[in-house]
Design an enzyme around this catalytic site. Structure first.
Site, short mmCIF file in Angstrom:
data_model
loop_
_atom_site.label_atom_id
_atom_site.label_comp_id
_atom_site.label_asym_id
_atom_site.label_seq_id
_atom_site.Cartn_x
_atom_site.Cartn_y
_atom_site.Cartn_z
N ASP A 149 44.47 25.93 100.90
CA ASP A 149 44.08 24.61 100.40
C ASP A 149 43.04 24.84 99.30
O ASP A 149 42.55 25.96 99.12
CB ASP A 149 43.49 23.80 101.56
CG ASP A 149 43.03 22.41 101.15
OD1 ASP A 149 43.66 21.82 100.25
OD2 ASP A 149 42.05 21.93 101.74
N ASP A 202 40.24 22.01 97.89
CA ASP A 202 38.97 21.34 98.19
C ASP A 202 38.54 21.62 99.63
O ASP A 202 39.30 21.42 100.57
CB ASP A 202 39.12 19.82 97.99
CG ASP A 202 39.34 19.45 96.54
OD1 ASP A 202 38.35 19.33 95.81
OD2 ASP A 202 40.51 19.29 96.13
N ASP A 218 41.18 22.94 105.35
CA ASP A 218 40.14 22.20 106.07
C ASP A 218 40.49 20.75 106.36
O ASP A 218 39.77 20.08 107.08
CB ASP A 218 38.84 22.21 105.25
CG ASP A 218 38.90 21.23 104.08
OD1 ASP A 218 39.88 21.30 103.31
OD2 ASP A 218 37.98 20.39 103.95
#
Length: 259
Positions: free
Chosen positions: A15, A17, A202
């Site tokens: 991922d 961000d 996240d």
């Protein structure tokens, strides 16, 4: 983990961000550090590496600026591989129709929410993001109501949630899990017992990718979180600084083993 991976082909999915960059107040300033860029570059030299993000593909590339990796933007709806440039997955007719509707919807949404301080609306090509990190808590109910009132006019889209963001996506069955499967298939690993995928993320949207790996009994899904969370991941890292350490160790491991 490395013991389990020995003798297998590692494929790395990341991922952006909150994983490769810290979560910041302004989404336009979610810059990647030079050490992190270097670590991703070293990993990508050794293993097929893809970044799967909710942002549009071009925005992620502008942040990362590495030609060695695959970029999957808009939660995997728009995928491009390393040079020579090849469009692996892109919009067909139904996506183009959704794109036109989305532009109209986001314009209406911008006008409707203009009176709420702190709202940031981001066009991510095949999905839209309504960031509310700077919105007063007392205004959130009003914001949600306005978003839902606009969305109600566009049944071809649905709402999902992330970290201080509402994601508006086409009502098409495609998510980070589908993108992960698509890339594994494109790389020739679908159905193989010799592949060891690692997905690090996240956000709630990463759970779709974690679920795919868990259901197939492949590799390791890794969540980035400083607090315990309900997740399909089997391992965890606390924050992007630990992601950096992990990626560095992963790159070094190939140099110090008979992999």
């Amino acid at each position: 983990m490395m013991s389990s991976a020995k003798g297998k082909k590692i494929v790395v999915f990341l991922d952006y961000d909150g994983t490769l960059s810290p979560i910041v107040n302004d989404p336009a300033h979610a810059f990647m550090s030079d050490p992190m860029r270097s670590a991703v570059r070293e990993v990508a030299k050794r293993f097929p590496t893809a970044i799967i993000s909710g942002r549009c593909r071009d925005k992620v590339y502008e942040f990362v600026k590495l030609d060695e990796v695959y970029y999957a933007g808009s939660h995997g709806m728009d995928i491009r591989g390393p040079p020579p440039p090849q469009q692996l997955k892109s919009s067909d007719g139904k996506y183009q129709t959704c794109r036109a509707l989305q532009k109209k919807m986001l314009k209406e949404l911008d006008k409707k929410t203009r009176g709420i301080q702190g709202v940031v609306i981001e066009d991510n090509m095949f999905c839209g993001s309504v960031h509310y990190r700077h919105v007063q808590e007392s205004d959130f109910a009003l914001l949600h109501e306005k978003v839902q009132s606009v969305l109600g006019k566009y049944p071809r889209f649905h709402l999902t949630r992330g970290k201080k963001v509402m994601e508006i996506r086409p009502a098409i069955k495609w998510n980070k899990g589908h993108a992960l499967e698509y890339l594994l298939d494109t790389l020739g690993f679908m159905g193989s017992d010799d592949v060891f995928p690692i997905h690090i993320g996240d956000d709630r949207t990463d759970e779709d990718a974690f679920k795919v790996l868990k259901s197939k009994g492949l590799g390791h899904p890794i969540i980035v979180s400083s607090v315990p969370r309900d997740t399909m991941a089997s391992h965890s890292l606390r924050d992007p600084s630990e992601v950096l350490s992990f990626l560095r160790r992963l790159a070094r491991w190939t140099e110090n083993s008979s992999y």
